[in-house]
Write a protein that holds these residues in place. Structure first.
Motif, PDB file in Angstrom:
ATOM      1  N   VAL A 106       0.846  -1.185   0.000  1.00 44.30           N
ATOM      2  CA  VAL A 106       0.000   0.000   0.000  1.00 44.30           C
ATOM      3  C   VAL A 106       0.887   1.242   0.000  1.00 44.30           C
ATOM      4  N   PHE A 107       0.587   2.160  -0.928  1.00 47.54           N
ATOM      5  CA  PHE A 107       1.368   3.371  -1.109  1.00 47.54           C
ATOM      6  C   PHE A 107       0.516   4.608  -0.887  1.00 47.54           C
ATOM      7  N   ARG A 108       1.077   5.596  -0.188  1.00 46.89           N
ATOM      8  CA  ARG A 108       0.423   6.896  -0.072  1.00 46.89           C
ATOM      9  C   ARG A 108       0.679   7.649  -1.377  1.00 46.89           C
ATOM     10  N   CYS A 109      -0.365   8.320  -1.886  1.00 46.96           N
ATOM     11  CA  CYS A 109      -0.278   9.025  -3.169  1.00 46.96           C
ATOM     12  C   CYS A 109      -0.904  10.410  -3.058  1.00 46.96           C
ATOM     13  N   LYS A 110      -0.509  11.275  -4.010  1.00 47.61           N
ATOM     14  CA  LYS A 110      -1.102  12.607  -4.129  1.00 47.61           C
ATOM     15  C   LYS A 110      -1.843  12.677  -5.454  1.00 47.61           C
ATOM     16  N   PRO A 111      -3.052  13.245  -5.464  1.00 46.75           N
ATOM     17  CA  PRO A 111      -3.746  13.415  -6.735  1.00 46.75           C
ATOM     18  C   PRO A 111      -3.015  14.440  -7.597  1.00 46.75           C
ATOM     19  N   SER A 112      -2.952  14.178  -8.912  1.00 49.37           N
ATOM     20  CA  SER A 112      -2.258  15.110  -9.804  1.00 49.37           C
ATOM     21  C   SER A 112      -3.089  15.463 -11.036  1.00 49.37           C
ATOM     22  N   GLY A 113      -4.379  15.170 -10.990  1.00 48.91           N
ATOM     23  CA  GLY A 113      -5.252  15.508 -12.113  1.00 48.91           C
ATOM     24  C   GLY A 113      -6.341  14.468 -12.299  1.00 48.91           C
ATOM     25  N   GLY A 114      -7.103  14.665 -13.358  1.00 50.85           N
ATOM     26  CA  GLY A 114      -8.187  13.745 -13.663  1.00 50.85           C
ATOM     27  C   GLY A 114      -9.493  14.168 -13.025  1.00 50.85           C
TER      28      GLY A 114
END
Length: 137
Positions: free
Chosen positions: A74-82
């Motif tokens: 499991v990875f923490r992510c940042k939204p970058s669009g869409g």
């Protein structure tokens, strides 16, 4: 091997889907393809299931389903669009508060999102598909 993304919005809400196959709320996830890195797999799965592009931040946990023998990274992510949209795998996409995560999700999925928020990872946990297994067991 399975990969999953904990996508945290600027307001602290967490991206979640309602799965098409069983109606449960979970984080975007799926099986890693043979030729892709775990990070690329997370980016692909989140986009396929939610319509959101992400940048992978860091590994926050390793979770083993002892009943099925599946290990999930499991990875923490940042939204970058869409733009949020459903898919063949999701009937709803929503941004949930940590409290809503605890209310809507089974313990074995909610803990993955909550672990990603605490900053003490990566966590290593086992579960039987329904409940966490005590680390002292």
């Amino acid at each position: 091997m399975s990969v999953a993304g904990v996508v945290i919005g600027e307001d602290g809400r967490l991206l979640a889907i309602r799965r098409a196959d069983n109606g449960t709320w979970e984080l975007p996830r799926g099986v890693l393809e043979l030729d892709e890195t775990p990070e690329a797999g997370v980016v692909r799965e989140v986009l396929e299931e939610t319509g959101i592009h992400v940048e992978v931040d860091q590994l926050t946990g390793v979770y083993k389903n002892t009943t099925r023998g599946v290990v999930a990274l499991v990875f923490r992510c940042k939204p970058s669009g869409g733009t949020e949209r459903t898919s063949s795998e999701s009937t709803a996409v929503d941004w949930l508060t940590p409290e809503e995560v605890s209310e809507r999700m089974a313990e074995v999925f909610a803990i993955r999102l909550l672990d990603a928020l605490d900053g003490n990872g990566p966590h290593v946990r086992s579960h039987d598909g329904r409940r966490l297994i005590s680390e002292n067991a």
